[in-house]
Scaffold this motif. Structure first.
Motif, PDB file in Angstrom:
ATOM      1  N   THR A  84       0.816  -1.221   0.000  1.00 21.25           N
ATOM      2  CA  THR A  84       0.000   0.000   0.000  1.00 21.25           C
ATOM      3  C   THR A  84       0.848   1.268   0.000  1.00 21.25           C
ATOM      4  O   THR A  84       0.323   2.368   0.217  1.00 21.25           O
ATOM      5  CB  THR A  84      -0.937   0.017   1.228  1.00 21.25           C
ATOM      6  OG1 THR A  84      -0.146  -0.081   2.422  1.00 21.25           O
ATOM      7  CG2 THR A  84      -1.917  -1.150   1.177  1.00 21.25           C
ATOM      8  N   ASN A 142       4.760   1.817  -5.255  1.00 21.08           N
ATOM      9  CA  ASN A 142       3.822   1.460  -6.314  1.00 21.08           C
ATOM     10  C   ASN A 142       4.500   1.626  -7.680  1.00 21.08           C
ATOM     11  O   ASN A 142       4.957   2.714  -8.024  1.00 21.08           O
ATOM     12  CB  ASN A 142       2.573   2.339  -6.238  1.00 21.08           C
ATOM     13  CG  ASN A 142       1.502   1.872  -7.211  1.00 21.08           C
ATOM     14  OD1 ASN A 142       1.365   0.673  -7.470  1.00 21.08           O
ATOM     15  ND2 ASN A 142       0.746   2.807  -7.752  1.00 21.08           N
ATOM     16  N   GLN A 167       2.643  -3.492  -8.419  1.00 19.12           N
ATOM     17  CA  GLN A 167       1.785  -2.567  -9.142  1.00 19.12           C
ATOM     18  C   GLN A 167       0.386  -2.606  -8.543  1.00 19.12           C
ATOM     19  O   GLN A 167      -0.276  -3.642  -8.528  1.00 19.12           O
ATOM     20  CB  GLN A 167       1.712  -2.937 -10.628  1.00 19.12           C
ATOM     21  CG  GLN A 167       0.988  -1.914 -11.492  1.00 19.12           C
ATOM     22  CD  GLN A 167       1.760  -0.604 -11.592  1.00 19.12           C
ATOM     23  OE1 GLN A 167       2.930  -0.578 -11.955  1.00 19.12           O
ATOM     24  NE2 GLN A 167       1.088   0.502 -11.269  1.00 19.12           N
ATOM     25  N   ASP A 168      -0.053  -1.459  -8.011  1.00 26.15           N
ATOM     26  CA  ASP A 168      -1.402  -1.335  -7.441  1.00 26.15           C
ATOM     27  C   ASP A 168      -1.691  -2.433  -6.420  1.00 26.15           C
ATOM     28  O   ASP A 168      -2.770  -3.049  -6.419  1.00 26.15           O
ATOM     29  CB  ASP A 168      -2.454  -1.353  -8.554  1.00 26.15           C
ATOM     30  CG  ASP A 168      -2.282  -0.198  -9.525  1.00 26.15           C
ATOM     31  OD1 ASP A 168      -1.857   0.895  -9.075  1.00 26.15           O
ATOM     32  OD2 ASP A 168      -2.548  -0.376 -10.727  1.00 26.15           O
TER      33      ASP A 168
END
Length: 375
Positions: A228, A233, A342-343
């Motif tokens: 998170t 990210n 990623q995300d």
């Protein structure tokens, strides 16, 4: 067997899951009857980042506990005990593959890439984003600066210019100067070879200043708490073995299942899960393979050595590159396993197979690795 690591202190978070992983491996082995019917006992020691404490712990393991091998070490202070283990002819089986001793000592047996190849890996991944990279390294130790020199050499080999390299202090509160220096240098990617907590602070400040180049880190910087993180990210990672999240093969599924059953603490905020877990598990699997390959009913330091030298292209079910060891020579596997966050999702866009250096780069790695040989 024994295992030793820096499980408390400033750098502990990067290795805190390792002792849980070696115990999970031992419990899984013993639940299935042991190794050829023999139960496994693991003696765990915390060197607290102190070379003297590490030396004392390993001496006790060898002279009092009669360990046949050190398996899955994650000691940042291995320089304090590595010469003793070499003198006593104790095999050091797997663990922290980026340890300098792993490419210098003939009694250390790597399960994957290495510290020198990791710099090539960073440069190689950087080339996919552009032709300029920056590196931030710790200001606390003179050896940290050497990392930028090595990265620069591999940058030349893959067509990437080390456009900026700068030292940063871990106790600083303001990193705006290095953020702007990297931005002004026009770099397309950057690496932070500093303590984990420091990378968060630097990344946050740099993003606020509009610096958003591709972040490329070694796998130790990746853990479940990063999922998170705005700083991480989109970050890319280069691992000496597959990422801690892998579950695409029977061998990887076995690792994940054992960690859930025997080490439920791992993956929490107190004990984040990172590459130390899977690297340590793989070390245990390498020890298993060595015992099986030795052909001996007894397990001694000599039979463990014999079993390791008998392995030929062993991949441990796809968890490692093809492992073959040569007696009297340090292990040098010039590969890396790339992955990305990623995300909130861990991805392997280039697949799960290791990326291997070509002959020219391998020769360059071997030459640099000579500098890590025992003095």
């Amino acid at each position: 067997m024994g295992t030793i690591g820096t499980f408390s202190g400033v750098t502990a978070q990067s290795h805190a899951d390792a002792p849980y992983a070696i115990k999970a491996w031992a419990n899984a082995v013993n639940a299935n009857g042991g190794i050829d019917g023999r139960p496994v006992e693991v003696i765990v020691a915390d060197d607290k980042g102190d070379p003297a404490a590490g030396a004392t712990a390993v001496k006790k393991m060898v002279e009092t506990d009669d360990v046949v091998a050190i398996v899955g070490e994650h000691s940042v202070s291995a320089a304090g005990w590595a010469p003793y283990a070499l003198e006593k002819n104790i095999p050091v089986v797997g663990g922290y593959a980026n340890a300098p001793e792993m490419v210098g000592y003939p009694n250390w047996f790597s399960t994957g890439g290495n510290i020198v190849a990791s710099f090539w890996a960073i440069a190689n991944e950087a080339a996919k984003s552009g032709d300029k990279i920056a590196m931030l390294y710790c200001a606390e130790a003179p050896a940290c600066k050497a990392a930028s020199t090595i990265l620069g050499q591999f940058g030349d080999a893959v067509g990437v210019d080390l456009a900026y390299a700068g030292a940063v202090a871990g106790d600083s509160s303001d990193y705006s100067a290095v953020c702007m220096a990297m931005k002004d240098a026009g770099v397309s990617s950057y690496n932070m070879s500093v303590a984990s907590a420091v990378t968060d602070r630097i990344g946050e400040q740099c993003q606020k200043l509009g610096f958003n180049a591709q972040l490329i880190q070694v796998a130790e910087a990746a853990n479940n708490l990063r999922e998170t993180s705005p700083v991480y990210n989109g970050a890319k990672f280069v691992g000496t073995n597959p990422g801690f999240f892998v579950d695409s093969s029977p061998a990887a599924k076995e690792f994940q299942a054992a960690m859930k059953e025997y080490a439920p603490e791992v993956g929490t905020s107190e004990v984040p899960m990172n590459s130390s877990s899977i690297d340590t598990w793989i070390a245990g699997k390498l020890f298993e393979a060595a015992v099986a390959a030795s052909g001996s009913k007894d397990v001694t330091t000599d039979t463990v050595f014999n079993g390791l030298y008998a392995l030929d292209g062993e991949t441990l079910g796809g968890l490692a590159p093809a492992l073959t060891y040569t007696k009297g020579q340090p292990s040098l596997f010039n590969v890396y396993f790339p992955f990305q966050l990623q995300d909130g999702q861990w991805l392997t866009p280039d697949g799960t197979d290791p990326v291997a250096a070509d002959a020219a780069v391998s020769a360059q790695i071997a030459e640099i690795a000579k500098g890590f040989a025992p003095k």
